[in-house]
Each structure stands twice: as structure tokens, then as C-alpha cells.
Design a protein around this motif. Structure first.
Motif, PDB file in Angstrom:
ATOM      1  N   ILE A  66      42.358  43.971  50.338  1.00  0.00           N
ATOM      2  CA  ILE A  66      42.238  44.164  48.895  1.00  0.00           C
ATOM      3  C   ILE A  66      43.527  43.712  48.215  1.00  0.00           C
ATOM      4  CG2 ILE A  66      41.939  45.848  47.033  1.00  0.00           C
ATOM      5  CD1 ILE A  66      39.472  45.588  48.711  1.00  0.00           C
ATOM      6  N   VAL A  67      43.372  42.950  47.134  1.00  0.00           N
ATOM      7  CA  VAL A  67      44.519  42.585  46.304  1.00  0.00           C
ATOM      8  C   VAL A  67      44.217  42.993  44.869  1.00  0.00           C
ATOM      9  CG1 VAL A  67      46.072  40.765  45.537  1.00  0.00           C
ATOM     10  CG2 VAL A  67      45.020  40.603  47.786  1.00  0.00           C
ATOM     11  N   LEU A  68      45.045  43.836  44.293  1.00  0.00           N
ATOM     12  CA  LEU A  68      44.891  44.211  42.897  1.00  0.00           C
ATOM     13  C   LEU A  68      45.584  43.137  42.068  1.00  0.00           C
ATOM     14  CD1 LEU A  68      44.821  46.951  44.633  1.00  0.00           C
ATOM     15  CD2 LEU A  68      45.092  48.079  42.430  1.00  0.00           C
ATOM     16  N   MET A  69      44.825  42.070  41.792  1.00  0.00           N
ATOM     17  CA  MET A  69      45.381  40.898  41.134  1.00  0.00           C
ATOM     18  C   MET A  69      44.307  40.171  40.335  1.00  0.00           C
ATOM     19  SD  MET A  69      47.625  37.843  42.956  1.00  0.00           S
ATOM     20  CE  MET A  69      46.169  37.069  43.673  1.00  0.00           C
ATOM     21  N   GLY A  70      43.300  40.911  39.907  1.00  0.00           N
ATOM     22  CA  GLY A  70      42.267  40.309  39.080  1.00  0.00           C
ATOM     23  C   GLY A  70      42.678  40.407  37.617  1.00  0.00           C
ATOM     24  N   MET A  71      41.757  40.745  36.758  1.00  0.00           N
ATOM     25  CA  MET A  71      42.065  40.917  35.341  1.00  0.00           C
ATOM     26  C   MET A  71      42.963  42.146  35.151  1.00  0.00           C
ATOM     27  SD  MET A  71      38.235  40.209  33.820  1.00  0.00           S
ATOM     28  CE  MET A  71      38.686  40.595  32.128  1.00  0.00           C
ATOM     29  N   GLY A  72      44.004  41.981  34.319  1.00  0.00           N
ATOM     30  CA  GLY A  72      44.838  43.124  33.971  1.00  0.00           C
ATOM     31  C   GLY A  72      46.083  43.274  34.819  1.00  0.00           C
ATOM     32  N   LYS A 120      46.536  46.658  54.471  1.00  0.00           N
ATOM     33  CA  LYS A 120      45.507  45.717  54.020  1.00  0.00           C
ATOM     34  C   LYS A 120      45.329  45.714  52.502  1.00  0.00           C
ATOM     35  CE  LYS A 120      44.326  44.623  58.278  1.00  0.00           C
ATOM     36  NZ  LYS A 120      44.579  43.284  58.844  1.00  0.00           N
ATOM     37  N   ILE A 121      46.175  46.458  51.798  1.00  0.00           N
ATOM     38  CA  ILE A 121      46.074  46.531  50.336  1.00  0.00           C
ATOM     39  C   ILE A 121      47.378  46.060  49.712  1.00  0.00           C
ATOM     40  CG2 ILE A 121      45.741  48.026  48.339  1.00  0.00           C
ATOM     41  CD1 ILE A 121      44.069  49.870  50.041  1.00  0.00           C
ATOM     42  N   THR A 122      47.274  45.131  48.772  1.00  0.00           N
ATOM     43  CA  THR A 122      48.441  44.594  48.069  1.00  0.00           C
ATOM     44  C   THR A 122      48.267  44.763  46.567  1.00  0.00           C
ATOM     45  OG1 THR A 122      48.838  42.944  49.797  1.00  0.00           O
ATOM     46  CG2 THR A 122      49.854  42.540  47.654  1.00  0.00           C
ATOM     47  N   LEU A 123      49.279  45.299  45.925  1.00  0.00           N
ATOM     48  CA  LEU A 123      49.279  45.424  44.468  1.00  0.00           C
ATOM     49  C   LEU A 123      50.204  44.352  43.912  1.00  0.00           C
ATOM     50  CD1 LEU A 123      49.496  48.664  42.364  1.00  0.00           C
ATOM     51  CD2 LEU A 123      50.930  46.702  41.808  1.00  0.00           C
ATOM     52  N   SER A 180      35.802  39.768  39.714  1.00  0.00           N
ATOM     53  CA  SER A 180      36.379  39.957  41.045  1.00  0.00           C
ATOM     54  C   SER A 180      36.238  38.627  41.778  1.00  0.00           C
ATOM     55  CB  SER A 180      35.641  41.048  41.822  1.00  0.00           C
ATOM     56  OG  SER A 180      35.562  42.249  41.088  1.00  0.00           O
ATOM     57  N   VAL A 181      37.198  38.335  42.659  1.00  0.00           N
ATOM     58  CA  VAL A 181      37.172  37.067  43.396  1.00  0.00           C
ATOM     59  C   VAL A 181      37.310  37.337  44.891  1.00  0.00           C
ATOM     60  CG1 VAL A 181      38.309  34.846  43.776  1.00  0.00           C
ATOM     61  CG2 VAL A 181      38.111  35.760  41.451  1.00  0.00           C
ATOM     62  N   LEU A 182      36.384  36.767  45.661  1.00  0.00           N
ATOM     63  CA  LEU A 182      36.393  36.907  47.116  1.00  0.00           C
ATOM     64  C   LEU A 182      36.968  35.648  47.747  1.00  0.00           C
ATOM     65  CD1 LEU A 182      35.302  38.707  49.557  1.00  0.00           C
ATOM     66  CD2 LEU A 182      33.391  37.085  49.583  1.00  0.00           C
ATOM     67  N   ILE A 183      37.947  35.836  48.637  1.00  0.00           N
ATOM     68  CA  ILE A 183      38.581  34.708  49.325  1.00  0.00           C
ATOM     69  C   ILE A 183      38.376  34.868  50.831  1.00  0.00           C
ATOM     70  CG2 ILE A 183      40.729  33.432  49.683  1.00  0.00           C
ATOM     71  CD1 ILE A 183      41.751  34.784  47.084  1.00  0.00           C
ATOM     72  N   PRO A 184      37.438  34.107  51.417  1.00  0.00           N
ATOM     73  CA  PRO A 184      37.225  34.183  52.867  1.00  0.00           C
ATOM     74  C   PRO A 184      38.243  33.316  53.608  1.00  0.00           C
ATOM     75  CG  PRO A 184      35.621  32.705  51.868  1.00  0.00           C
ATOM     76  CD  PRO A 184      36.482  33.219  50.747  1.00  0.00           C
ATOM     77  N   LEU A 204      38.254  38.836  54.884  1.00  0.00           N
ATOM     78  CA  LEU A 204      37.540  38.747  53.608  1.00  0.00           C
ATOM     79  C   LEU A 204      38.404  39.486  52.594  1.00  0.00           C
ATOM     80  CD1 LEU A 204      33.766  39.426  54.439  1.00  0.00           C
ATOM     81  CD2 LEU A 204      34.768  37.289  53.597  1.00  0.00           C
ATOM     82  N   THR A 205      39.140  38.727  51.794  1.00  0.00           N
ATOM     83  CA  THR A 205      40.050  39.319  50.818  1.00  0.00           C
ATOM     84  C   THR A 205      39.385  39.364  49.451  1.00  0.00           C
ATOM     85  OG1 THR A 205      41.991  38.505  52.010  1.00  0.00           O
ATOM     86  CG2 THR A 205      42.304  39.131  49.711  1.00  0.00           C
ATOM     87  N   LEU A 206      39.395  40.529  48.831  1.00  0.00           N
ATOM     88  CA  LEU A 206      38.800  40.677  47.507  1.00  0.00           C
ATOM     89  C   LEU A 206      39.889  40.986  46.488  1.00  0.00           C
ATOM     90  CD1 LEU A 206      36.070  40.731  45.956  1.00  0.00           C
ATOM     91  CD2 LEU A 206      36.121  43.231  46.201  1.00  0.00           C
ATOM     92  N   CYS A 207      39.987  40.127  45.461  1.00  0.00           N
ATOM     93  CA  CYS A 207      40.897  40.358  44.343  1.00  0.00           C
ATOM     94  C   CYS A 207      40.140  41.142  43.273  1.00  0.00           C
ATOM     95  CB  CYS A 207      41.387  39.038  43.759  1.00  0.00           C
ATOM     96  SG  CYS A 207      42.415  38.075  44.885  1.00  0.00           S
ATOM     97  N   ILE A 208      40.641  42.309  42.922  1.00  0.00           N
ATOM     98  CA  ILE A 208      39.916  43.172  41.989  1.00  0.00           C
ATOM     99  C   ILE A 208      40.698  43.386  40.695  1.00  0.00           C
ATOM    100  CG2 ILE A 208      38.602  44.317  43.798  1.00  0.00           C
ATOM    101  CD1 ILE A 208      40.560  46.641  43.686  1.00  0.00           C
ATOM    102  N   SER A 209      39.959  43.679  39.637  1.00  0.00           N
ATOM    103  CA  SER A 209      40.533  43.885  38.311  1.00  0.00           C
ATOM    104  C   SER A 209      40.869  45.358  38.093  1.00  0.00           C
ATOM    105  CB  SER A 209      39.552  43.423  37.232  1.00  0.00           C
ATOM    106  OG  SER A 209      39.301  42.037  37.333  1.00  0.00           O
ATOM    107  N   THR A 210      41.863  45.586  37.221  1.00  0.00           N
ATOM    108  CA  THR A 210      42.245  46.951  36.874  1.00  0.00           C
ATOM    109  C   THR A 210      42.145  47.231  35.372  1.00  0.00           C
ATOM    110  OG1 THR A 210      44.547  46.217  36.819  1.00  0.00           O
ATOM    111  CG2 THR A 210      43.781  47.272  38.855  1.00  0.00           C
TER     112      THR A 210
END
Length: 244
Positions: free
Chosen positions: A153-159, A187-190, A93-97, A102-108
Motif C-alpha cells: 500500500i502507498v498513500l500517494m493518491g489524491m490528497g 508493506k505500507i508507505t506514506l 486509486s491506482v494499481l501497479i503490478p 500488487l501495489t495499490l496507491c490510495i487517496s486520502t
């Protein structure tokens, strides 16, 4: 009886499980809020449950969590977290301040099957999909580490999120649920490489989040070379799906 991971249960399944343990119906809402709003790591923290109820939960269930393996901070404040799952697979996961955000890019997924030429994750292939609770747990865990609320939240990590459609949708429902993490849909982007059937399906879900397309090229000739998915779903058809 094998212990049940409460985070793997939907609200309805949680209610049924607690009923099986002899608990009142309203306890499901309380436990659900402890899991997601308060980030409880143990049943002992659930102080509005009786001692007997907490003991019963300890005997029959558990609360999953991600194990932090590595945390790196860049000069601009960006942070990368490497988490270990219960099966020892790892995700990032990657945090971008950015000012107040505070935007967190998370993996799916663990790995990725898209094979984009520029992506390091894709070189290792796809190992497995993440469960909905493993997607959500990234937000809960990072928020706990920072002792701050994640704002975006951005669903843009692994996967590729839309290649793990059902778990991604279930995770989004938890993120948006006012009884859970209560994020605004704005506040959520896929982010997707462009799976058209799933884009069309997403448009009918009634979940009004932001959609981002990873194009990386303006012509099919170039995009075919760097993103194999374009050979199946070319740019013109992809843009049409976005408009729909």
C-alpha cells in the motif's frame, strides 16, 4: 433512528453499538472480521450471527462501499480506478503490478490543497478529507475486484495524507490490525509533500511504516516554485525532520 455505518465505527464503538442492540461482547470481533478480513457487503453474509441478530443489524445499520465508476488499464498492466463516494464526490486509486507484488496507491482526500504545480489533483483544490473507512475501502474494493490480495500500500493518491492526519492514522491502524487487513508495516508507505509538524507527530505514534518524501527538486529555489509547501518547510528542515 438513523442507520449507522458500521465501517465508520472504531472497534470500541462497534462493541458499544452491538451491545446497545443486545448482542454479546464477542460478536464485535466477529462483525469486525466480517467487515475487514472477509469483505462482507451485507449482513446476510455474516453466517455465524443468528437470523435475529442479522435482522436487527439490517434495521439499524448498514455497510458502506465504494461505487466503481471507471476502470482503465494501461499497456504495462497499471490500472486506474475511479470510485464514487456516498456524497457523489469521486476519488482515484491506482494499481501497479510488478512480478509478485500488487501495489495499490490510495487517496486520502477529495482533491488537494498543496497546490504543487505538476499535480492535476491540486488544480481543483481541496473538497474534503476522506474518512478512515473511505481510505481503507479502496483496498477492500480493489482486492475484491481482482479476487487477489493487495501486497503493498502507498498513500500517494489524491490528497496529502498528513493534512488529513487523524483519519489517515485511523486507516493505518485498520490496515495493520491483525484482526482486520493485517498488512505488514514494511508493506505500507506514506508519501508526503513535507508537513514537518505532522512528520514529527507521526514519529511518536508508534506506527512503524515507511515514509517517502516527494521532493521533486534539490534546491529551495526550484522547489519553492513547484511546491509551495517548501516556502514554509524548506528542504534542510524537512531532511532534519526525516532524520528525527
Amino acid at each position: 433512528m438513523t442507520k449507522r455505518n458500521l465501517k465508520s465505527l472504531s472497534q470500541a464503538e462497534l462493541e458499544a453499538f452491538l451491545n446497545f442492540l443486545g448482542m454479546k461482547k464477542y460478536r464485535a470481533n466477529q462483525v469486525y472480521q466480517w467487515l475487514y478480513q472477509k469483505g462482507a457487503a451485507s449482513f446476510d453474509e455474516m453466517t455465524n450471527l443468528s437470523k435475529e441478530e442479522r435482522q436487527s443489524l439490517n434495521e439499524k445499520a448498514y455497510i458502506s462501499s465504494l461505487k466503481l465508476v471507471k476502470r482503465q488499464t494501461a499497456s504495462d498492466g497499471t490500472e486506474k480506478y475511479v470510485f464514487e463516494l456516498e456524497d457523489k464526490n469521486r476519488i482515484e486509486s491506482v494499481l501497479i503490478p510488478d512480478e509478485e507484488r500488487l501495489t495499490l496507491c490510495i487517496s486520502t482526500q477529495v482533491g488537494c490543497a498543496m497546490g504543487c504545480r505538476f499535480c492535476l489533483t491540486g488544480k481543483g483544490g481541496l473538497k474534503r478529507n476522506l474518512e478512515a473507512h473511505e481510505i481503507v475501502d479502496q483496498v477492500i474494493t480493489v482486492s475484491g475486484l481482482l479476487n487477489k490480495r493487495i501486497t503493498n500500500i502507498v498513500l500517494m493518491g489524491m490528497g496529502e495524507p498528513l493534512a488529513n492526519y487523524d483519519n489517515t492514522i485511523n486507516a493505518l491502524k485498520i490496515l495493520l490490525d491483525e484482526k482486520a487487513l493485517n498488512f505488514s508495516n514494511r508493506k505500507i508507505t506514506l508519501s508526503t509533500a513535507g508537513l514537518i509538524p505532522q512528520i514529527d507527530k507521526l514519529g511518536k505514534e508508534g506506527i512503524t511504516i515507511n515514509l517517502a518524501i516527494s521532493l521533486n527538486a534539490t534546491t529551495d529555489d526550484i522547489r519553492n516554485k513547484i511546491m509551495p509547501i517548501n516556502k514554509k518547510y524548506p528542504i534542510k528542515e524537512l531532511i532534519a525532520a526525516c532524520k528525527r
